[in-house]
Each structure stands twice: as C-alpha cells, then as structure tokens.
Motif scaffolding. Structure first.
Motif, PDB file in Angstrom:
ATOM      1  N   ALA A  21      32.120  -6.223  38.523  1.00  0.00           N
ATOM      2  CA  ALA A  21      31.813  -6.934  37.281  1.00  0.00           C
ATOM      3  C   ALA A  21      30.323  -7.004  37.010  1.00  0.00           C
ATOM      4  O   ALA A  21      29.871  -6.783  35.880  1.00  0.00           O
ATOM      5  CB  ALA A  21      32.411  -8.337  37.330  1.00  0.00           C
ATOM      6  N   ALA A  42      36.477  -7.353  30.105  1.00  0.00           N
ATOM      7  CA  ALA A  42      37.033  -8.280  29.109  1.00  0.00           C
ATOM      8  C   ALA A  42      37.975  -7.558  28.162  1.00  0.00           C
ATOM      9  O   ALA A  42      37.897  -7.687  26.938  1.00  0.00           O
ATOM     10  CB  ALA A  42      35.909  -8.968  28.327  1.00  0.00           C
ATOM     11  N   GLU A  67      43.757  -5.183  37.279  1.00  0.00           N
ATOM     12  CA  GLU A  67      43.311  -6.515  36.877  1.00  0.00           C
ATOM     13  C   GLU A  67      41.799  -6.646  37.005  1.00  0.00           C
ATOM     14  O   GLU A  67      41.150  -7.301  36.186  1.00  0.00           O
ATOM     15  CB  GLU A  67      44.015  -7.583  37.711  1.00  0.00           C
ATOM     16  CG  GLU A  67      43.727  -9.007  37.256  1.00  0.00           C
ATOM     17  CD  GLU A  67      44.112  -9.266  35.803  1.00  0.00           C
ATOM     18  OE1 GLU A  67      43.451 -10.123  35.164  1.00  0.00           O
ATOM     19  OE2 GLU A  67      45.058  -8.625  35.302  1.00  0.00           O
ATOM     20  N   ARG A  68      41.219  -6.027  38.044  1.00  0.00           N
ATOM     21  CA  ARG A  68      39.766  -6.052  38.184  1.00  0.00           C
ATOM     22  C   ARG A  68      39.094  -5.406  36.962  1.00  0.00           C
ATOM     23  O   ARG A  68      38.104  -5.905  36.444  1.00  0.00           O
ATOM     24  CB  ARG A  68      39.362  -5.313  39.465  1.00  0.00           C
ATOM     25  CG  ARG A  68      37.860  -5.198  39.685  1.00  0.00           C
ATOM     26  CD  ARG A  68      37.207  -6.549  39.885  1.00  0.00           C
ATOM     27  NE  ARG A  68      37.657  -7.160  41.123  1.00  0.00           N
ATOM     28  CZ  ARG A  68      37.003  -7.089  42.283  1.00  0.00           C
ATOM     29  NH1 ARG A  68      35.866  -6.434  42.346  1.00  0.00           N
ATOM     30  NH2 ARG A  68      37.467  -7.678  43.350  1.00  0.00           N
ATOM     31  N   ARG A  92      30.662  -2.512  28.640  1.00  0.00           N
ATOM     32  CA  ARG A  92      31.787  -3.351  28.207  1.00  0.00           C
ATOM     33  C   ARG A  92      32.129  -3.106  26.744  1.00  0.00           C
ATOM     34  O   ARG A  92      33.294  -2.988  26.364  1.00  0.00           O
ATOM     35  CB  ARG A  92      31.436  -4.828  28.421  1.00  0.00           C
ATOM     36  CG  ARG A  92      31.344  -5.260  29.862  1.00  0.00           C
ATOM     37  CD  ARG A  92      31.269  -6.774  29.963  1.00  0.00           C
ATOM     38  NE  ARG A  92      31.067  -7.208  31.333  1.00  0.00           N
ATOM     39  CZ  ARG A  92      29.883  -7.511  31.852  1.00  0.00           C
ATOM     40  NH1 ARG A  92      28.792  -7.433  31.100  1.00  0.00           N
ATOM     41  NH2 ARG A  92      29.778  -7.898  33.108  1.00  0.00           N
ATOM     42  N   ARG A 132      40.337  -5.133  33.936  1.00  0.00           N
ATOM     43  CA  ARG A 132      40.532  -5.980  32.746  1.00  0.00           C
ATOM     44  C   ARG A 132      39.528  -7.131  32.727  1.00  0.00           C
ATOM     45  O   ARG A 132      38.957  -7.465  31.681  1.00  0.00           O
ATOM     46  CB  ARG A 132      41.963  -6.517  32.739  1.00  0.00           C
ATOM     47  CG  ARG A 132      42.314  -7.334  31.499  1.00  0.00           C
ATOM     48  CD  ARG A 132      43.793  -7.657  31.470  1.00  0.00           C
ATOM     49  NE  ARG A 132      44.149  -8.449  30.288  1.00  0.00           N
ATOM     50  CZ  ARG A 132      45.384  -8.771  29.951  1.00  0.00           C
ATOM     51  NH1 ARG A 132      46.392  -8.345  30.686  1.00  0.00           N
ATOM     52  NH2 ARG A 132      45.627  -9.483  28.880  1.00  0.00           N
ATOM     53  N   GLU A 133      39.275  -7.728  33.880  1.00  0.00           N
ATOM     54  CA  GLU A 133      38.328  -8.839  33.948  1.00  0.00           C
ATOM     55  C   GLU A 133      36.896  -8.358  33.761  1.00  0.00           C
ATOM     56  O   GLU A 133      36.113  -8.973  33.024  1.00  0.00           O
ATOM     57  CB  GLU A 133      38.477  -9.544  35.291  1.00  0.00           C
ATOM     58  CG  GLU A 133      39.809 -10.271  35.466  1.00  0.00           C
ATOM     59  CD  GLU A 133      39.954 -10.867  36.844  1.00  0.00           C
ATOM     60  OE1 GLU A 133      39.040 -10.656  37.680  1.00  0.00           O
ATOM     61  OE2 GLU A 133      40.977 -11.535  37.087  1.00  0.00           O
ATOM     62  N   ALA A 134      36.514  -7.272  34.433  1.00  0.00           N
ATOM     63  CA  ALA A 134      35.130  -6.804  34.379  1.00  0.00           C
ATOM     64  C   ALA A 134      34.717  -6.387  32.978  1.00  0.00           C
ATOM     65  O   ALA A 134      33.553  -6.550  32.589  1.00  0.00           O
ATOM     66  CB  ALA A 134      34.942  -5.643  35.354  1.00  0.00           C
TER      67      ALA A 134
END
Length: 340
Positions: A85, A118, A111-112, A93, A114-116
């Motif tokens: 991230a 956004a 999932e990593r 991003r 998707r979070e990193a």
C-alpha cells in the motif's frame, strides 16, 4: 486482428519477472490471433502515441500511469511491490481506478490489491502459468562445480532489498559454521547497487566467521543455464519480503525437480504452499536444514509442490483467460467483469 501493447517497467529481454511474464503472455495471445508489441516504460522511456486497440500495463506504480495517458482502453496487472500500500503512489491508484480492469496473479492477493488501490470492485484473478526452462543447456561459465559433500541452496532473484538476500545469508550463517553446513549461491542481476554493496560486505563477514566461502553472489544467467543450476541444487530458496505472485523461478525450480522453501509472505502461500513457507530467520533456517539433509523430507516437499504446480493453468489456459478479458475491449465493448 486485435492489437495489444504491453508495457513493462524494464527491458523486455531483462532477466526479471515482469519481462518473463510479459513475454509469456505475448506468446500466448499471439497464438490466439493477437498482434502484440512489448515496450519498456520508465521515467525516460515511454510511448507518446500507440497503434493498439488495448494496452496492458504491468506494475501499478511504474506502468499504469503511462497507460492512462495513451487514450486507449487499458488493463493493469499488479505484479509485485506495487501491491504494498505504501508503494502505490497516488498516480498509480488513480490510473488503476481508471482502468477497464485490474488483474492480480493469485487469489491471496486480491483483497490486498483492492485495499492498496481503493478499488470499488475486486480485481480479476488470473493465476500465472509456467513455461518450463529449456533443457540441454551448458553449465554456466564462471560458476564452480556443485559441491560434492555439502547441500547447495540456490536463490535465483534480482539483488534488491525486497528479495531479502541479506536475510537469507544471516539466517543460514549459524548452520554454515557446522560440518554439514551448506553452500548458498545467490544468482541474479544487481537491481540496487547500494544493497549489492551491503550484501557483499555481509558475504565477506560470514566467510571470515565460517573460515570458508560458503555464500557467494553470481550474475544472472540465461534460461537454459538457470535450469542447469536448479537441477544441480539441493534446494531452491526465496527470502522475499514481498511478492505479487509466486516468483517464476520457484515454479521453474519445481518443474526442474528441485523443491523450494520460501519466506512467509502471502504469495508464497499460493506457491510453494503453506507447508513449505517459513519466517526468517527461524524457523526458516531449521526447515532449510531439514529439507537439505533429509532425502525423505525433501522428496515429500517436492511431491507436494509438484501437485500444486500441476493444478495451475498451463500457458494455453492462461492465454485464453486473458483473451476473454481483453477481446471485448479491443472491440470497444465493456468487459463483463473486473472493472475497478
């Protein structure tokens, strides 16, 4: 014939994972009727205009922002450190969120990603395939013969902090001072000069402590030569702090008949699998010693890893998945899945 431009953050023929992945995808998609060009992008090298229907950018931080400027539908493939991230800059991003699809190479990293970045939706998962290294290569020049009385541990990776070569050396140093101690060969291009200098200092220090040159650094070799080294090794090891998928070299090692032990990071749980990862320095060093000195344990690890390798898609299936994702974009149609 649809046209695809693949952007990679290194020379297309570099001995690096992004280049290997790009070349494999290009071959597979050409076999499915695509016209494919692979081009390097970076601070001083980037296409300003393209004659392509679709763009595929490898690396969210170093490739995606260039793809976003080209005025074509584009897909972003997250391949490694770009999934950390704090390494995913705002330009990356924004580019990923503007892509027609974002792809990762392992379910464990979805999932990593998707979070990193956004992302509004989960990324598409297309596991990477393996193309085995060619057989019949000569022993690489400048390399000594494999040790006869000691285990040989081979760590094929570019020399830079994220690959953890210094951690491997430190973890294995106590064992190296014992009579059954290993040799460790670090094979790969220098990608960070300062890190390589620090690694060389470490190698000199552990040589003095052990009274022998048990850990050595060697330059990158060609694919057929790498297969020779892997076949000669007792064990292939990876000390990576992070990976965007199982390194190609670990898949290639198992295909060549050499089991793998890897650091405890998410991508390594995908391959070689949870039974064959360990945290550095311990229990990694103890586990490496067991595998290197116990033929039954080594054979069992190789059986497990071969089974996981057999479950992965072959290059044809991988290319078919990419074709399904990219072809609607070439026809100016919205993809059915994977939009961020």
């Amino acid at each position: 014939m649809p046209r695809l431009l693949v952007l990679v953050p290194c020379a297309p023929d570099a001995p690096r994972g992004n280049a290997v992945t790009a070349a494999r995808l290009a071959r597979g998609l050409r076999n499915r009727g695509w016209e494919v060009e692979v081009a390097e992008v970076g601070p001083r090298r980037a296409p300003e205009a393209v004659d392509a229907d679709v763009v595929l950018a490898l690396h969210g931080e170093r490739g995606a922002p260039f793809a976003a400027r080209l005025g074509r539908p584009y897909v972003v493939l997250l391949t490694g450190t770009d999934l950390v991230a704090e390494r995913a800059g705002e330009a990356g991003r924004e580019a990923a969120r503007g892509a027609a699809a974002v792809v990762v190479l392992a379910e464990a990293l979805a999932e990593r990603a998707r979070e990193a970045y956004a992302l509004a939706r989960p990324p598409v998962v297309i596991p990477q395939a393996l193309e085995p290294l060619p057989e019949g290569g000569a022993w690489p020049q400048g390399f000594p013969s494999p040790p006869e009385a000691r285990p040989l541990l081979l760590a094929p990776a570019g020399v830079r902090p994220v690959k953890g070569q210094r951690l491997l050396v430190a973890a294995l140093a106590p064992w190296a001072q014992e009579p059954d101690g290993p040799e460790l060969w670090l094979v790969g291009p220098v990608l960070d000069e300062a890190y390589a200098e620090a690694l060389d200092d470490d190698l000199a220090a552990v040589q003095r402590e052990a009274g022998r040159s048990w850990a050595r650094r060697f330059p990158a070799v060609g694919p057929a030569e790498l297969r020779c080294l892997l076949e000669a090794a007792t064990l292939a090891v990876s000390g990576s702090l992070w990976e965007g998928a199982a390194p190609n070299a670990l898949l290639e090692a198992v295909a060549a008949g050499t089991p793998v032990l890897a650091s405890d990071v998410p991508a390594h749980h995908d391959f070689p699998g949870p039974d064959d990862v360990a945290a550095l320095p311990e229990p990694f060093a103890t586990r490496a010693r067991t595998l290197a000195t116990d033929p039954a344990a080594r054979a069992a690890a190789l059986d497990r890893q071969r089974a996981r390798l057999a479950a992965r898609p072959n290059p044809e299936a991988e290319a078919a998945a990419w074709d399904t994702l990219l072809r609607p974009l070439a026809a100016r149609e919205a993809p059915e899945r994977g939009s961020p």
